[in-house]
Design a protein around this motif. Structure first.
Motif, PDB file in Angstrom:
ATOM      1  N   TRP A  22       0.842  -1.211   0.000  1.00 20.49           N
ATOM      2  CA  TRP A  22       0.000   0.000   0.000  1.00 20.49           C
ATOM      3  C   TRP A  22       0.866   1.245   0.000  1.00 20.49           C
ATOM      4  CZ3 TRP A  22      -0.398   3.734   3.961  1.00 20.49           C
ATOM      5  CH2 TRP A  22      -1.398   4.696   3.764  1.00 20.49           C
ATOM      6  N   ARG A  23       1.939   1.213   0.805  1.00 26.83           N
ATOM      7  CA  ARG A  23       2.835   2.374   0.880  1.00 26.83           C
ATOM      8  C   ARG A  23       3.443   2.668  -0.497  1.00 26.83           C
ATOM      9  NH1 ARG A  23       7.216   1.978   5.384  1.00 26.83           N
ATOM     10  NH2 ARG A  23       5.647   3.138   6.570  1.00 26.83           N
ATOM     11  N   LYS A  24       3.858   1.609  -1.217  1.00 23.82           N
ATOM     12  CA  LYS A  24       4.429   1.820  -2.546  1.00 23.82           C
ATOM     13  C   LYS A  24       3.406   2.406  -3.507  1.00 23.82           C
ATOM     14  CE  LYS A  24       8.033  -1.737  -2.277  1.00 23.82           C
ATOM     15  NZ  LYS A  24       8.562  -3.004  -2.817  1.00 23.82           N
ATOM     16  N   GLY A  25       2.147   1.950  -3.355  1.00 21.49           N
ATOM     17  CA  GLY A  25       1.097   2.511  -4.187  1.00 21.49           C
ATOM     18  C   GLY A  25       0.884   3.990  -3.906  1.00 21.49           C
ATOM     19  N   VAL A  26       0.897   4.343  -2.627  1.00 20.90           N
ATOM     20  CA  VAL A  26       0.769   5.753  -2.236  1.00 20.90           C
ATOM     21  C   VAL A  26       1.919   6.563  -2.828  1.00 20.90           C
ATOM     22  CG1 VAL A  26       0.888   7.350  -0.280  1.00 20.90           C
ATOM     23  CG2 VAL A  26      -0.538   5.308  -0.136  1.00 20.90           C
ATOM     24  N   ALA A  27       3.127   6.026  -2.723  1.00 17.43           N
ATOM     25  CA  ALA A  27       4.293   6.724  -3.250  1.00 17.43           C
ATOM     26  C   ALA A  27       4.146   6.986  -4.745  1.00 17.43           C
ATOM     27  CB  ALA A  27       5.551   5.911  -2.972  1.00 17.43           C
ATOM     28  N   GLY A  28       3.643   5.996  -5.468  1.00 21.90           N
ATOM     29  CA  GLY A  28       3.475   6.179  -6.906  1.00 21.90           C
ATOM     30  C   GLY A  28       2.497   7.287  -7.234  1.00 21.90           C
ATOM     31  N   LEU A  30       1.586   9.830  -5.245  1.00 28.45           N
ATOM     32  CA  LEU A  30       2.115  11.124  -4.814  1.00 28.45           C
ATOM     33  C   LEU A  30       3.205  11.629  -5.750  1.00 28.45           C
ATOM     34  CD1 LEU A  30       2.318  10.628  -0.937  1.00 28.45           C
ATOM     35  CD2 LEU A  30       0.741  12.099  -2.196  1.00 28.45           C
ATOM     36  N   ALA A  31       4.055  10.722  -6.205  1.00 30.41           N
ATOM     37  CA  ALA A  31       5.125  11.133  -7.120  1.00 30.41           C
ATOM     38  C   ALA A  31       4.535  11.687  -8.416  1.00 30.41           C
ATOM     39  CB  ALA A  31       6.040   9.948  -7.409  1.00 30.41           C
ATOM     40  N   LYS A  32       3.487  11.018  -8.909  1.00 32.92           N
ATOM     41  CA  LYS A  32       2.848  11.492 -10.137  1.00 32.92           C
ATOM     42  C   LYS A  32       2.170  12.842  -9.918  1.00 32.92           C
ATOM     43  CE  LYS A  32      -0.439  10.051 -13.696  1.00 32.92           C
ATOM     44  NZ  LYS A  32      -1.362   8.969 -14.139  1.00 32.92           N
ATOM     45  N   ALA A  33       1.459  12.984  -8.776  1.00 34.83           N
ATOM     46  CA  ALA A  33       0.746  14.228  -8.502  1.00 34.83           C
ATOM     47  C   ALA A  33       1.703  15.394  -8.299  1.00 34.83           C
ATOM     48  CB  ALA A  33      -0.151  14.052  -7.271  1.00 34.83           C
ATOM     49  N   ARG A  34       2.850  15.113  -7.677  1.00 40.84           N
ATOM     50  CA  ARG A  34       3.817  16.177  -7.388  1.00 40.84           C
ATOM     51  C   ARG A  34       4.848  16.360  -8.494  1.00 40.84           C
ATOM     52  NH1 ARG A  34       4.639  16.993  -1.334  1.00 40.84           N
ATOM     53  NH2 ARG A  34       2.641  16.339  -0.444  1.00 40.84           N
ATOM     54  N   ARG A  35       4.770  15.458  -9.476  1.00 38.94           N
ATOM     55  CA  ARG A  35       5.681  15.523 -10.612  1.00 38.94           C
ATOM     56  C   ARG A  35       7.137  15.429 -10.158  1.00 38.94           C
ATOM     57  NH1 ARG A  35       2.553  20.351 -13.966  1.00 38.94           N
ATOM     58  NH2 ARG A  35       0.607  19.176 -14.281  1.00 38.94           N
ATOM     59  N   VAL A  36       7.386  14.433  -9.303  1.00 38.56           N
ATOM     60  CA  VAL A  36       8.745  14.184  -8.836  1.00 38.56           C
ATOM     61  C   VAL A  36       9.024  12.701  -8.983  1.00 38.56           C
ATOM     62  CG1 VAL A  36       8.667  16.084  -7.173  1.00 38.56           C
ATOM     63  CG2 VAL A  36       8.019  13.771  -6.445  1.00 38.56           C
ATOM     64  N   ASP A  37      10.259  12.338  -8.814  1.00 35.19           N
ATOM     65  CA  ASP A  37      10.639  10.925  -8.831  1.00 35.19           C
ATOM     66  C   ASP A  37      10.316  10.313  -7.469  1.00 35.19           C
ATOM     67  OD1 ASP A  37      12.888   8.674  -8.384  1.00 35.19           O
ATOM     68  OD2 ASP A  37      12.447   8.882 -10.535  1.00 35.19           O
ATOM     69  N   ILE A  38       9.956   9.045  -7.470  1.00 36.53           N
ATOM     70  CA  ILE A  38       9.640   8.367  -6.211  1.00 36.53           C
ATOM     71  C   ILE A  38      10.809   8.464  -5.236  1.00 36.53           C
ATOM     72  CG2 ILE A  38       9.283   6.090  -5.165  1.00 36.53           C
ATOM     73  CD1 ILE A  38       7.405   5.393  -7.379  1.00 36.53           C
ATOM     74  N   ALA A  39      12.029   8.442  -5.742  1.00 32.35           N
ATOM     75  CA  ALA A  39      13.206   8.502  -4.877  1.00 32.35           C
ATOM     76  C   ALA A  39      13.290   9.813  -4.099  1.00 32.35           C
ATOM     77  CB  ALA A  39      14.472   8.306  -5.708  1.00 32.35           C
ATOM     78  N   GLU A  40      12.586  10.833  -4.566  1.00 28.53           N
ATOM     79  CA  GLU A  40      12.624  12.131  -3.888  1.00 28.53           C
ATOM     80  C   GLU A  40      11.654  12.209  -2.712  1.00 28.53           C
ATOM     81  OE1 GLU A  40      12.612  15.577  -6.539  1.00 28.53           O
ATOM     82  OE2 GLU A  40      12.844  14.169  -8.222  1.00 28.53           O
ATOM     83  N   LEU A  41      10.793  11.210  -2.588  1.00 31.40           N
ATOM     84  CA  LEU A  41       9.830  11.209  -1.494  1.00 31.40           C
ATOM     85  C   LEU A  41      10.475  10.688  -0.216  1.00 31.40           C
ATOM     86  CD1 LEU A  41       6.699   9.756  -3.340  1.00 31.40           C
ATOM     87  CD2 LEU A  41       7.167  12.155  -2.792  1.00 31.40           C
ATOM     88  N   PRO A  42       9.908  11.043   0.952  1.00 32.09           N
ATOM     89  CA  PRO A  42      10.458  10.519   2.212  1.00 32.09           C
ATOM     90  C   PRO A  42      10.244   9.017   2.330  1.00 32.09           C
ATOM     91  CG  PRO A  42       8.439  11.746   2.604  1.00 32.09           C
ATOM     92  CD  PRO A  42       8.797  11.981   1.177  1.00 32.09           C
ATOM     93  N   THR A  43      10.923   8.402   3.302  1.00 33.83           N
ATOM     94  CA  THR A  43      10.859   6.951   3.485  1.00 33.83           C
ATOM     95  C   THR A  43       9.432   6.479   3.754  1.00 33.83           C
ATOM     96  OG1 THR A  43      13.078   7.028   4.427  1.00 33.83           O
ATOM     97  CG2 THR A  43      11.810   5.014   4.790  1.00 33.83           C
ATOM     98  N   GLU A  44       8.677   7.278   4.465  1.00 33.53           N
ATOM     99  CA  GLU A  44       7.283   6.953   4.777  1.00 33.53           C
ATOM    100  C   GLU A  44       6.381   7.989   4.114  1.00 33.53           C
ATOM    101  OE1 GLU A  44       7.197   6.832   9.039  1.00 33.53           O
ATOM    102  OE2 GLU A  44       8.089   4.827   9.121  1.00 33.53           O
ATOM    103  N   PRO A  45       6.190   7.890   2.829  1.00 31.91           N
ATOM    104  CA  PRO A  45       5.491   8.936   2.072  1.00 31.91           C
ATOM    105  C   PRO A  45       4.036   9.104   2.472  1.00 31.91           C
ATOM    106  CG  PRO A  45       5.779   6.965   0.725  1.00 31.91           C
ATOM    107  CD  PRO A  45       6.586   6.761   1.961  1.00 31.91           C
ATOM    108  N   GLU A  46       3.433   8.082   3.085  1.00 32.43           N
ATOM    109  CA  GLU A  46       2.028   8.204   3.468  1.00 32.43           C
ATOM    110  C   GLU A  46       1.798   9.335   4.459  1.00 32.43           C
ATOM    111  OE1 GLU A  46       3.686   4.875   6.160  1.00 32.43           O
ATOM    112  OE2 GLU A  46       4.043   5.749   4.181  1.00 32.43           O
TER     113      GLU A  46
END
Length: 623
Positions: A22-28, A30-46
């Protein structure tokens, strides 16, 4: 930073194996909505989806078995989180309360009896300045079966005289088991002092409590009225913390006068506001019981910690504009209070923020609608058949714990300041509440918090309010700032025969401007400004549209790219046609290269201070 799973060498198995996926799905997302790479998100993006309440509590986007807490004891058992009464009748559920109180005791009596015949099961009687004359209480209560319908008084400074009259009525009432008669006298000197309302002083309240203790009926003299703090803008933990501090002050006064601790606890009951945030309301009543139970435990009387709770739907959340929406607000509030375990619930009529008769409906109609909201929940939805249906919910249990802890902190802050009376005198409580009220007002003004029918989806076609309604401002309602703008629009309409107007200049095809034209019309209407939208306009047609609209304000609506190509020329065309104020729906950076006469006078974006902007626009047109 990569988004990894929760499992690892030496770690205990995750109680929710699906959480990592679920966390990986959230990251995907959020990355798309924020137009950033998943690697730029924090460890716990939720946690980017967390919300923070005005009390500073964190609301997570998902609650799982990770948040599970030990099961609370059954209702009727310390700490009473799940309810104070283990034997509540599941066929009755909570008591359906209703207020009655006019200067005519006979008509008040008719209203009380009609309510009792049609579903009301608890009576709140206004006395003195709040309703019937003290000397006519017996007339107002004629025919009431006190063992079936608990009675509470709203009498302010006349509560002692009102209690005397009630006691005389009870002395002539025949019933073998007098403990079945439940009466709340409603003395509230400490919370009324905060609200600026007349009441007894604490010493007189203690004397009244002594009289109540001596009665054979179940009489509680003192009400800790948390709605006083809520209506001033308090957050939930502040309402609870201040109420518990006030309750402590009453206990000290009672025991200091020689009242036994058990009797002292038996003289207090609590009133709290229920709002349309249903989960927050559920949690508030559960947390309140835990807090008071803790006080009783510390005082050495844990079994006496289940004080009655009365819920009243929030006055602050009620609106004058589009008041029919209040039916939905009060339904959610009653639901939350009932599920949260309130002993009685009073739903305020949907038009309670307006003078009687303002909408052309009778008082009996408004009261019937308020009553039937509860009856629908009890008789058709069967909410009263289960005690504490929120129990076991990871979200409800977690938030109950956190809210109780935060409220206890506020109570301790008040105690550290010398206790409730001292904190009241120094203004500590008022200052803390004012900070929350200001933060909430800012969120509403910036439309971060929606008030349906007021700052979102307003209805400019509804009839203007009467002068009496426009002047009514007994408390700070959440939508008051926007409603004040609407009042200015109504006054302008009365003088000029039309509302203040703004021309919407839609640039490009519908797909480009539609979202911003809808947004703009919505924002303008929340301030009482009518939109004139002739449809998509080319540069050549703008001047004619501006002249024909009769508007002195215009708003450009389009895509950022088109702004860069056409906004400057459009602004010049509007100014040439006599438009005094030109705004652009969107960010300032969209026209960063425009200057001078080609630059808009302001910008409408998602998080502007709409109250300030709309007030300035109304001033420009003389409203």
């Amino acid at each position: 930073m990569p988004i990894g799973s929760e499992a690892g060498a030496g770690l205990a198995p995750d109680p929710v194996p699906e959480y990592a996926a679920w966390r990986k799905g959230v990251a995907g997302v959020l990355a798309k909505a924020r137009r950033v790479d998943i690697a730029e998100l924090p460890t716990e993006p939720e946690h980017l989806l967390d919300e923070t309440t005005y009390d500073g509590l964190t609301i997570a986007p998902l609650y799982t078995r990770r948040d599970e807490l030990p099961e609370q004891p059954l209702p009727g058992t310390f700490p009473f989180v799940r309810g104070g009464d283990a034997t509540r009748d599941p066929q009755r559920g909570w008591f359906v309360g209703a207020f009655a109180g006019s200067a005519d005791a006979a008509s008040t009596n008719r209203a009380i009896l009609a309510g009792l015949e049609n579903g009301v099961s608890a009576v709140s009687l206004g006395v003195g300045d709040h309703g019937v004359p003290v000397t006519q209480i017996a007339t107002a209560l004629s025919g009431v079966l006190f063992e079936l319908a608990p009675l509470s008084l709203v009498a302010g400074a006349e509560v002692s005289a009102a209690a005397e009259q009630v006691f005389e009525v009870l002395d002539g009432y025949q019933l073998e088991d007098r403990t079945q008669i439940r009466v709340g006298l409603g003395a509230a000197p400490l919370t009324d002092a905060f609200a600026g309302h007349a009441d007894l002083d604490v010493e007189q309240a203690v004397a009244l409590a002594r009289r109540a203790i001596a009665r054979p009926e179940s009489v509680r003299a003192i009400t800790v009225d948390g709605t006083a703090f809520h209506n001033a803008g308090a957050a939930d933990a502040q309402e609870l913390g201040a109420s518990i501090a006030a309750g402590l002050a009453y206990l000290r006064a009672l025991t200091g006068a020689g009242v036994d601790i058990a009797d002292a606890f038996g003289q207090l009951e609590f009133r709290y506001a229920a709002t349309d945030d249903q989960f927050a309301t559920i949690v508030k009543f559960r947390a309140a019981r835990r807090l008071w139970a803790r006080v009783a435990q510390v005082c050495g009387a844990p079994s006496f910690g289940a004080a009655p709770q009365h819920a009243v739907t929030s006055s602050a959340m009620m609106t004058q504009r589009d008041p029919w929406v209040n039916l939905l607000r009060t339904t959610l509030a009653a639901f939350g209070a009932g599920v949260g375990g309130a002993d009685s619930v009073t739903v305020q009529p949907f038009d309670s923020a307006l003078p009687a008769g303002e909408l052309g409906v009778s008082q009996s109609f408004s009261e019937r609608m308020a009553r039937n909201i509860q009856l629908l929940l009890l008789e058709e939805s069967h909410l009263g058949h289960v005690q504490d249906p929120g129990a076991g919910s990871w979200y409800v249990e977690s938030l109950t714990d956190e809210l109780a802890a935060k409220a206890w902190e506020f109570m301790q802050e008040i105690e550290a300041a010398g206790g409730y009376p001292a904190a009241l005198d120094t203004g500590l409580i008022a200052a803390r509440v004012a900070e929350t009220a200001a933060a909430r007002a800012a969120d509403i003004a910036h439309r971060k918090t929606a008030v349906t029918g007021v700052n979102e989806f307003p209805n400019l076609a509804e009839a203007p309010l009467s002068e009496q309604a426009r002047e009514q401002a007994s408390l700070v309602r959440y939508g008051a700032a926007f409603e004040a703008l609407r009042n200015r629009s109504d006054a302008y309409l009365a003088v000029n025969g039309e509302r203040p107007k703004a021309l919407i200049v839609a640039l490009g095809p519908v797909a480009e401007h539609n979202a911003r034209t809808i947004f703009t019309a919505n924002v303008l209407a929340s301030g009482g400004i009518e939109s004139v939208n002739p449809g998509p306009l080319g540069i050549d047609g703008i001047a004619a549209a501006a002249t024909g609209s009769g508007a002195r304000i215009a708003v450009l609506c389009g895509a950022d790219k088109r702004y860069g190509e056409e906004a400057g020329a459009a602004v010049e065309a509007l100014r040439g046609a006599g438009i005094e104020t030109v705004l652009l729906a969107g960010p300032e950076k969209a026209v960063e290269h425009d200057s001078g006469t080609q630059r808009p006078d302001g910008f409408l974006s998602l998080r502007i201070d709409a109250v300030a902007v709309l007030s300035q626009l109304l001033e420009k047109v003389g409203a």
